[in-house]
Design a protein around this motif. Structure first.
Motif, PDB file in Angstrom:
ATOM      1  N   PRO A  34       5.685 -28.337  28.321  1.00 54.76           N
ATOM      2  CA  PRO A  34       4.911 -27.148  28.270  1.00 54.76           C
ATOM      3  C   PRO A  34       4.840 -26.411  27.088  1.00 54.76           C
ATOM      4  N   ARG A  55      11.101 -22.009  41.382  1.00 57.30           N
ATOM      5  CA  ARG A  55       9.935 -21.810  40.480  1.00 57.30           C
ATOM      6  C   ARG A  55       9.137 -20.413  40.686  1.00 57.30           C
ATOM      7  N   LEU A  89       7.040 -18.631  37.815  1.00 52.92           N
ATOM      8  CA  LEU A  89       5.605 -18.444  37.486  1.00 52.92           C
ATOM      9  C   LEU A  89       5.142 -17.049  37.974  1.00 52.92           C
ATOM     10  N   ASN A 146      -4.896 -19.252  32.250  1.00 52.98           N
ATOM     11  CA  ASN A 146      -3.429 -19.666  32.605  1.00 52.98           C
ATOM     12  C   ASN A 146      -2.899 -18.636  33.541  1.00 52.98           C
ATOM     13  N   SER A 165      -1.453 -20.260  36.933  1.00 58.82           N
ATOM     14  CA  SER A 165      -0.273 -19.993  37.464  1.00 58.82           C
ATOM     15  C   SER A 165       0.019 -19.434  38.722  1.00 58.82           C
ATOM     16  N   ILE A 193      -0.713 -22.598  41.086  1.00 64.52           N
ATOM     17  CA  ILE A 193       0.531 -23.505  41.074  1.00 64.52           C
ATOM     18  C   ILE A 193       1.825 -22.663  41.859  1.00 64.52           C
ATOM     19  N   THR A 248       3.338 -24.162  45.165  1.00 62.44           N
ATOM     20  CA  THR A 248       4.642 -24.517  45.137  1.00 62.44           C
ATOM     21  C   THR A 248       5.490 -24.195  46.173  1.00 62.44           C
ATOM     22  N   ILE A 266       4.123 -29.318  36.629  1.00 63.88           N
ATOM     23  CA  ILE A 266       3.681 -28.442  35.455  1.00 63.88           C
ATOM     24  C   ILE A 266       3.461 -29.211  34.246  1.00 63.88           C
ATOM     25  N   PHE A 300       0.106 -30.898  34.478  1.00 65.21           N
ATOM     26  CA  PHE A 300      -0.929 -30.056  34.581  1.00 65.21           C
ATOM     27  C   PHE A 300      -1.168 -29.265  33.281  1.00 65.21           C
ATOM     28  N   THR A 301       0.033 -28.831  32.543  1.00 64.06           N
ATOM     29  CA  THR A 301      -0.123 -28.388  31.066  1.00 64.06           C
ATOM     30  C   THR A 301      -0.911 -29.288  29.984  1.00 64.06           C
ATOM     31  N   GLY A 330      -1.278 -33.085  39.431  1.00 62.03           N
ATOM     32  CA  GLY A 330      -1.213 -32.170  38.348  1.00 62.03           C
ATOM     33  C   GLY A 330      -2.090 -32.608  37.199  1.00 62.03           C
ATOM     34  N   GLY A 384      -5.257 -30.158  36.520  1.00 59.95           N
ATOM     35  CA  GLY A 384      -5.232 -29.637  35.225  1.00 59.95           C
ATOM     36  C   GLY A 384      -6.209 -29.547  34.383  1.00 59.95           C
TER      37      GLY A 384
END
Length: 197
Positions: free
Chosen positions: A18, A79, A83, A113, A117, A120, A124, A131, A134-135, A179, A183
């Motif tokens: 990422p 995480r 995040l 974003n 976030s 996610i 999570t 991630i 996803f990114t 993801g 994404g």
């Protein structure tokens, strides 16, 4: 000399991470899409700080004090805090881009974003989504929206990164697949809607 498959997978995982993929996409978007804009450097600075500098400093700091076990934050339970902080960083970046009257696509990137976030972060709590994937997928969605279908050739990177993350036992197949799909689809739909407002 014997080929080290684990090292190869690890290199892919770091190169297509990422903190590298996102700024690379932003550089392409700004320099190729908005090169005539006099505030190009301001846009890149905010995007780069939000996508690379702050995340790297945050993860390095958390690793140093023992809040995360590794730089990839492999454990789902670790995480939440990163995040949460990155959500705030992206919202701050969004406000800064608005202040310099940045193109709507660029403000939308940081706004969503932040939104993504949070998504996610909520996922999570129960499950470990990739991630990395996803990114990568959301970055390809941005480029496709700006430059057209030619950008879709970058989707070839997705199975390579999926293999890397699975081989390293960082994720299972479904975590990388979901993801990737979410994404791309979510970021494309969000930005398409945002630009059309």
């Amino acid at each position: 000399m014997r080929f080290d498959l684990h090292r190869f997978a690890d290199i892919i995982s770091w190169v297509v991470s990422p903190v590298i993929v996102a700024p690379a996409a932003y550089i392409a978007l700004v320099l190729m899409g908005f090169s005539e804009d006099p505030d190009t450097l301001s846009y890149l600075t905010v995007l780069f700080m939000a996508s690379t500098v702050v995340p790297m400093l945050l993860i390095f700091g958390l690793k140093k004090i023992g809040k995360v076990s590794d730089y990839n934050i492999s454990f789902r339970e670790q995480r939440f805090l990163p995040l949460l902080v990155l959500t705030g960083v992206n919202l701050l970046g969004y406000e800064l881009l608005k202040q310099v009257d940045a193109p709507r696509l660029l403000t939308g990137i940081l706004l969503f974003n932040a939104v993504n976030s949070v998504f996610i972060l909520l996922v999570t709590l129960q499950w470990k989504i990739s991630i990395h994937l996803f990114t990568l997928a959301s970055s390809i969605a941005m480029l496709t929206l700006q430059f057209g279908l030619l950008s879709l050739w970058l989707l070839l990177l997705i199975p390579v990164l999926m293999w890397s993350r699975i081989y390293l036992r960082a994720h299972n197949f479904m975590q990388t697949l979901i993801g990737s799909i979410i994404g791309f689809v979510v970021m494309f739909a969000e930005l398409k809607w945002w630009i059309g407002l």
